[in-house]
Motif scaffolding. Structure first.
Motif, PDB file in Angstrom:
ATOM      1  N   VAL A 278      27.607  49.481  30.244  1.00 24.93           N
ATOM      2  CA  VAL A 278      28.450  48.449  30.856  1.00 24.93           C
ATOM      3  C   VAL A 278      27.543  47.329  31.351  1.00 24.93           C
ATOM      4  CG1 VAL A 278      29.991  47.965  32.791  1.00 24.93           C
ATOM      5  CG2 VAL A 278      30.207  50.116  31.526  1.00 24.93           C
ATOM      6  N   GLU A 279      27.879  46.092  30.999  1.00 21.18           N
ATOM      7  CA  GLU A 279      27.073  44.948  31.426  1.00 21.18           C
ATOM      8  C   GLU A 279      27.776  44.233  32.573  1.00 21.18           C
ATOM      9  OE1 GLU A 279      26.008  42.589  27.801  1.00 21.18           O
ATOM     10  OE2 GLU A 279      26.732  44.420  26.821  1.00 21.18           O
ATOM     11  N   ASN A 280      27.057  44.131  33.686  1.00 26.18           N
ATOM     12  CA  ASN A 280      27.634  43.495  34.878  1.00 26.18           C
ATOM     13  C   ASN A 280      28.242  42.142  34.563  1.00 26.18           C
ATOM     14  OD1 ASN A 280      26.436  45.605  36.093  1.00 26.18           O
ATOM     15  ND2 ASN A 280      25.170  44.418  37.506  1.00 26.18           N
ATOM     16  N   LEU A 283      31.414  42.303  32.451  1.00 27.00           N
ATOM     17  CA  LEU A 283      32.519  42.890  33.205  1.00 27.00           C
ATOM     18  C   LEU A 283      33.056  41.878  34.221  1.00 27.00           C
ATOM     19  CD1 LEU A 283      33.978  45.727  33.559  1.00 27.00           C
ATOM     20  CD2 LEU A 283      32.650  45.890  35.648  1.00 27.00           C
ATOM     21  N   ARG A 284      32.135  41.193  34.884  1.00 25.40           N
ATOM     22  CA  ARG A 284      32.554  40.194  35.875  1.00 25.40           C
ATOM     23  C   ARG A 284      33.360  39.076  35.228  1.00 25.40           C
ATOM     24  NH1 ARG A 284      27.087  40.302  39.356  1.00 25.40           N
ATOM     25  NH2 ARG A 284      27.936  41.486  41.094  1.00 25.40           N
ATOM     26  N   LEU A 287      36.795  40.438  34.464  1.00 23.06           N
ATOM     27  CA  LEU A 287      37.638  40.627  35.650  1.00 23.06           C
ATOM     28  C   LEU A 287      38.017  39.284  36.270  1.00 23.06           C
ATOM     29  CD1 LEU A 287      35.859  43.723  37.253  1.00 23.06           C
ATOM     30  CD2 LEU A 287      38.007  43.690  35.954  1.00 23.06           C
ATOM     31  N   ALA A 305      34.719  51.860  34.862  1.00 22.63           N
ATOM     32  CA  ALA A 305      34.546  50.833  33.838  1.00 22.63           C
ATOM     33  C   ALA A 305      33.723  51.437  32.716  1.00 22.63           C
ATOM     34  CB  ALA A 305      33.827  49.617  34.416  1.00 22.63           C
ATOM     35  N   TRP A 306      33.961  51.004  31.509  1.00 18.88           N
ATOM     36  CA  TRP A 306      33.192  51.528  30.384  1.00 18.88           C
ATOM     37  C   TRP A 306      33.178  50.492  29.270  1.00 18.88           C
ATOM     38  CZ3 TRP A 306      38.100  53.052  31.642  1.00 18.88           C
ATOM     39  CH2 TRP A 306      39.099  52.910  30.673  1.00 18.88           C
TER      40      TRP A 306
ATOM     41  N   TRP C  66      27.639  49.225  43.205  1.00 21.80           N
ATOM     42  CA  TRP C  66      27.010  48.999  41.919  1.00 21.80           C
ATOM     43  C   TRP C  66      25.652  48.361  42.145  1.00 21.80           C
ATOM     44  CZ3 TRP C  66      29.850  46.583  37.086  1.00 21.80           C
ATOM     45  CH2 TRP C  66      29.334  47.181  35.937  1.00 21.80           C
ATOM     46  N   ASP C  68      21.969  46.574  39.831  1.00 23.88           N
ATOM     47  CA  ASP C  68      21.365  46.213  38.560  1.00 23.88           C
ATOM     48  C   ASP C  68      19.843  46.298  38.704  1.00 23.88           C
ATOM     49  OD1 ASP C  68      20.493  45.148  36.228  1.00 23.88           O
ATOM     50  OD2 ASP C  68      21.311  43.146  36.562  1.00 23.88           O
ATOM     51  N   ARG C 369      30.360  57.019  34.945  1.00 24.90           N
ATOM     52  CA  ARG C 369      30.691  55.614  34.680  1.00 24.90           C
ATOM     53  C   ARG C 369      30.629  54.812  35.978  1.00 24.90           C
ATOM     54  NH1 ARG C 369      30.602  56.662  29.633  1.00 24.90           N
ATOM     55  NH2 ARG C 369      32.418  57.473  28.529  1.00 24.90           N
ATOM     56  N   PRO C 370      30.271  53.546  35.890  1.00 23.48           N
ATOM     57  CA  PRO C 370      30.369  52.703  37.071  1.00 23.48           C
ATOM     58  C   PRO C 370      31.836  52.377  37.369  1.00 23.48           C
ATOM     59  CG  PRO C 370      29.660  51.400  35.168  1.00 23.48           C
ATOM     60  CD  PRO C 370      29.805  52.833  34.700  1.00 23.48           C
ATOM     61  N   PRO C 371      32.191  51.908  38.548  1.00 23.86           N
ATOM     62  CA  PRO C 371      31.312  51.737  39.703  1.00 23.86           C
ATOM     63  C   PRO C 371      30.929  53.080  40.332  1.00 23.86           C
ATOM     64  CG  PRO C 371      33.576  51.208  40.298  1.00 23.86           C
ATOM     65  CD  PRO C 371      33.577  51.453  38.820  1.00 23.86           C
ATOM     66  N   ILE C 377      38.417  45.235  43.078  1.00 23.07           N
ATOM     67  CA  ILE C 377      38.042  44.367  41.965  1.00 23.07           C
ATOM     68  C   ILE C 377      37.378  43.104  42.520  1.00 23.07           C
ATOM     69  CG2 ILE C 377      39.039  42.885  40.162  1.00 23.07           C
ATOM     70  CD1 ILE C 377      40.841  45.385  39.515  1.00 23.07           C
ATOM     71  N   LEU C 380      33.747  43.696  42.868  1.00 20.03           N
ATOM     72  CA  LEU C 380      33.011  43.648  41.602  1.00 20.03           C
ATOM     73  C   LEU C 380      32.799  42.205  41.146  1.00 20.03           C
ATOM     74  CD1 LEU C 380      34.789  46.627  39.811  1.00 20.03           C
ATOM     75  CD2 LEU C 380      32.571  46.630  40.950  1.00 20.03           C
ATOM     76  N   LEU C 381      33.602  41.303  41.697  1.00 24.26           N
ATOM     77  CA  LEU C 381      33.488  39.888  41.351  1.00 24.26           C
ATOM     78  C   LEU C 381      32.602  39.116  42.326  1.00 24.26           C
ATOM     79  CD1 LEU C 381      37.166  39.076  40.463  1.00 24.26           C
ATOM     80  CD2 LEU C 381      35.218  39.015  38.920  1.00 24.26           C
ATOM     81  N   ASP C 384      30.530  36.045  41.498  1.00 23.67           N
ATOM     82  CA  ASP C 384      31.274  34.861  41.075  1.00 23.67           C
ATOM     83  C   ASP C 384      31.860  34.089  42.252  1.00 23.67           C
ATOM     84  OD1 ASP C 384      32.385  36.569  38.201  1.00 23.67           O
ATOM     85  OD2 ASP C 384      30.854  35.046  38.364  1.00 23.67           O
TER      86      ASP C 384
END
Lengths: 376, 77, 389
Positions: A278-280, A283-284, A287, A305-306, C66, C68, C369-371, C377, C380-381, C384
């Motif tokens: 999954v690539e952040n 996915l962002r 969403l 998420a997958w 989450w 990276d 799987r994430p998260p 949601i 997760l944004l 942004d």
């Protein structure tokens, strides 16, 4: 079920062995078994564990091309015939699709689609701005309108695959080579059979490298249970503009209500990515697009998420039929994002060709031997 | 002593405790109803098992063992 | 900056060690106060006091959902929003959670994890006068029973699944460690008069709408005991989700066992994170000893085979999705079970049924799987929305 290689090799009495137990392979197995053939399925992992598990599971009619419409429409009819027999865990739900138009340009597409579908006997409702708000109160206000397709459905495809496979022997093994009379397994065991149907989705090129099938990565996220939040599968009409461009990565708003009350949120498309992680960033983006259309989604909880790979082809149509130059090998792959939708029709077409039956729709557009040169 | 409402009924909670403590102290055994209709209550007590999910002020799936009570809070089980 | 996830013994020790080396440290924890599960609500614990006095910033009430490892960022969910935090080096000190095993009636209200009931009691749940059975395995049972008794609970008995013959050599080993045996003596004093019964385990929990009684196999005899609460614990399970997701060259994981080992592991990780290799290396002998003790504990309190057969076909295994054991028949991996029964597909993300199925069938959970935890949601944004730290 049987795991034993020797037993596997000893059973040379199968008329057909289907390689791959995704929804397409399972449907082919069912169709051929129901036609009276002695059928087995070979699977290296879990039934329905590939793109079948990774995808959204819609049973939708689409009209990118006349051939795509013919296949999806035929297949959807077959799904509705099957629906009463499906077990509860296949979660088949005729919740319908709602294509939403953000502006007048997309509204023109609503009218075009409406005319196209109506002329071909597919029920549709054109909704204005207020109609869309009423149909899906959680959509943002001010959308131009939408098109409802009441016959579209969603299902949980791995369970449907298992149901289609009932009573059909499942052989565990990894096929490494196709041979003129069957195939060879990674263990070195050679299996001979009357015919082979290659239904390995995106992995088709591993066994038949000449096939123009390539992976298109997609992300999805599923939420906790929010019953009543959503009534239809909702898709933005911008989807058509972005989804089938072959070069750029793209996202589109696509959200589904599941029987469980969960929401499945998509979608993204990427070419040339082999890593299944999954690539952040992707996915962002996906969403963020969903939240643009349905702002309240922000407060809902995502639990998983997958990412997965669709089997794409150059002309967005699947490969269904005899493998060129190999009379006993049949291909059922390249379904991209419509594998669940078109699986049952694919199975019919494969069986028709194998058994020299007449098909309900022309098979030519899906023939693996067709030309993929856009200038031809 | 903050007063919260649990399924419309007034419950007095100790200051600063979580919703889980407030409910258990008041003798409430059903935090949520499982998919097969069973009553469920906290198991792990530390935000892992998700058994203590309740609706807090209209937001479903809040973890009762992690949310601290507030005067006037509406809890639905 | 060094970021430490977890403010339990390991996280506190790591933060203090890195701080001692002059490095900037921030600690993140999902709880409102430092101390982790073991020192929950224990503001006077000397390590908690040292941490508080150090001035090291603690981001409390923040759940890491989450991250990276490439951009070296963590995504945090707070009660009122989201936040992204960058690190140069990350120390993962997320400790452990309890392992649960399914048995008939384990889903009844009133059945708690042993550590779970202790955590609730520490957070203010009154247990005065409650009849409580403590069962399962390991030294945690004693600590929990002593704590609950200290709060006025009536501990009916402690059922330890390990046979007495295995406990004796362990006791002897304890006697060789003054600190440990002192702890043991203290517990023995606190628990005087409470039956501690080896070779005993819970067969089922029963009641209408809540726990009312427990059926025990008490050294081969089946007995029924009435009670208000059952505190059950089958050992600890390291919380590896974050470490699995964020594995990278600048990530250090402080493994856990008891508090003593966690303090050592954390301190060593803190020194290494700060680049002080000699100080970390100097701890090796202590670490070896503590790890050897942890291994002994694991061996002594190894789960007996009978516990694999407590659940019947109707016993719920996956509590989120209500999947009974019988539905798993014919499934040959956790992924197969997830895909075809929804077992492990609920909001706990397999944290409860995963370790149980690992014990029951030897299935590893290879499809995380994430998260890391269910997340809004909107969280997760976060990037942004410009909520970047």
């Amino acid at each position: 079920m049987c795991n034993n290689d020797r037993l596997f090799a000893a059973i040379s009495s199968f008329d057909v062995i289907i390689v791959g137990s995704g929804i397409v392979g399972s449907a082919c197995a069912r169709e051929l078994a129901d036609a009276g053939l002695n059928v087995a399925v070979c699977e290296e992992s879990v039934v329905g564990g590939g793109a079948t598990a990774a995808g959204m599971g819609h049973v939708a009619v689409m009209d990118d091309s006349d051939a795509q419409f013919a296949l999806t429409n035929y297949s959807q009819r077959l799904w509705w015939e099957l629906a009463p027999n499906l077990p509860a865990d296949a979660e088949f739900s005729g919740s319908g699709s709602l294509w939403v138009a953000a502006d007048d340009e997309e509204m023109a597409e609503v009218h075009r689609k409406s005319t196209y579908y109506s002329a071909r006997g597919v029920a549709v409702d054109v909704l204005d701005s207020g109609g869309v708000a009423k149909a899906e109160p959680n959509l943002r206000r001010g959308l131009a309108g939408g098109l409802r397709l009441p016959a579209d459905a969603v299902c949980y495809a791995p369970a449907a695959a298992l149901f289609l496979m009932r009573g059909i022997p499942l052989l565990r093994g990894t096929v490494t080579t196709l041979t003129p009379t069957g195939f060879e397994l990674s263990t070195g065991v050679k299996v001979s059979t009357g015919a082979v149907v290659l239904a390995t989705g995106v992995a088709a090129y591993r066994l038949a490298p000449e096939l123009p099938v390539y992976p298109r990565k997609g992300h999805l996220l599923i939420t906790d249970r929010y019953p009543g939040y959503l009534n239809h599968q909702v898709i933005e009409l911008g989807y058509l503009k972005s989804a089938h461009s072959h070069d750029a990565d793209s996202v589109a708003f696509n959200v589904q209500p599941r029987v469980t009350g969960q929401l499945l949120i998509g979608s993204s498309r990427q070419l040339g990515v082999a890593d299944p992680a999954v690539e952040n960033a992707m996915l962002r983006r996906m969403l963020a697009r969903a939240v643009e259309y349905m702002p309240g989604l922000e407060t809902l909880r995502g639990i998983r998420a997958w990412a997965g790979f669709r089997a794409a082809t150059p002309d967005n149509l699947p490969l269904i039929g005899r493998r060129p130059g190999h009379p006993n090998t049949f291909i059922a792959s390249g379904h991209e994002g419509l594998g669940i939708s078109t699986s049952l029709a694919t199975a019919k077409l494969i069986a028709d060709e194998l058994l020299n039956r007449t098909s309900a729709i022309p098979r030519g557009p899906y023939d693996p031997a067709r030309s993929f040169d856009p200038h031809a | 002593m903050p007063e919260i409402r649990v399924d419309g009924m007034a419950v007095n909670a100790a200051e600063g405790v979580t919703v889980a403590i407030a409910l258990l102290s008041a003798g409430r055994n059903r935090f949520r109803t499982s998919l097969s209709g069973e009553p469920r209550a906290p198991l792990c007590g530390m935000g892992v098992c998700m058994e203590c999910r309740v609706t807090v002020d209209g937001q479903p799936h809040a973890l009762a063992c992690q949310v601290v009570v507030r005067e006037g809070m509406e809890v639905a089980t | 900056m060094i970021v430490v996830v977890g403010a339990g013994p390991a996280g506190i020790a790591a933060a203090l060690a890195a701080n001692e080396c002059g490095r900037a440290v921030t600690v993140i924890d999902e709880n409102p106060a430092p101390g982790g599960q073991i020192w929950r609500g224990d503001a006077d614990q000397r390590w908690v006091v040292r941490f508080r006095n150090s001035g090291i910033p603690l981001l409390a009430g923040a759940r890491v959902v989450w991250g990276d490892p490439v951009s070296r960022t963590l995504l945090l969910e707070l009660p009122d929003g989201a936040r992204q935090i960058e690190y140069e080096t990350l120390v993962i000190a997320t400790g452990s959670r309890e392992r649960f095993l399914p048995f008939p009636g384990w889903t009844l209200p009133g059945v708690f994890g042993a550590g779970g009931l202790q955590a609730l009691a520490k957070s203010g749940l009154p247990v005065q006068g409650k009849n409580i059975i403590v069962a399962g395995t390991g030294p945690l049972l004693l600590a929990v029973a002593a704590y609950l008794r200290g709060k006025g609970a009536n501990i009916r008995l402690i059922a330890e699944q390990t046979p007495a013959a295995s406990l004796w050599p362990f006791g002897w080993n304890l006697a060789k460690r003054p600190a440990k045996s002192l702890q043991g003596l203290r517990l023995a004093w606190d628990l005087a008069g409470v039956p501690y019964v080896p070779a005993s385990w819970v067969v089922s929990a029963n009641g209408e709408g809540r726990l009312q009684s427990v059926v025990l196999n008490r050294r081969g005899t089946v007995v029924t005991e009435e009670c208000d609460y059952l505190a059950i614990g089958f050992g600890l399970q390291p919380s590896t989700e974050l470490a699995t997701l964020l594995v990278g060259p600048d990530t250090l994981v402080a493994a856990t066992g008891d508090a003593e080992l966690a303090l050592l592991e954390g301190r060593a990780a803190g020194y290494r994170a700060a680049g002080n290799v000699p100080k970390a290396a100097a701890m090796d002998p202590d670490l070896r000893r503590a790890r050897a003790f942890a291994d002994e504990l694991d061996k002594t309190f190894a789960l007996r085979d009978e516990l694999r057969h407590l659940a019947d076909a109707d016993t719920i295994v996956c509590r989120c999705e209500d999947v009974p054991l019988g539905r798993l028949e014919g499934k040959d991996s956790f992924r197969d079970a997830k895909l075809h029964t929804r077992c492990g597909m609920g909001p706990c993300q397999g944290r409860i049924c995963g370790p149980a199925l690992n014990f029951l069938f030897g299935w590893p959970d290879t499809s995380q799987r994430p998260p890391i935890l269910p997340a809004r949601i909107g969280t997760l944004l976060a990037e942004d929305q410009g909520l970047r730290e």
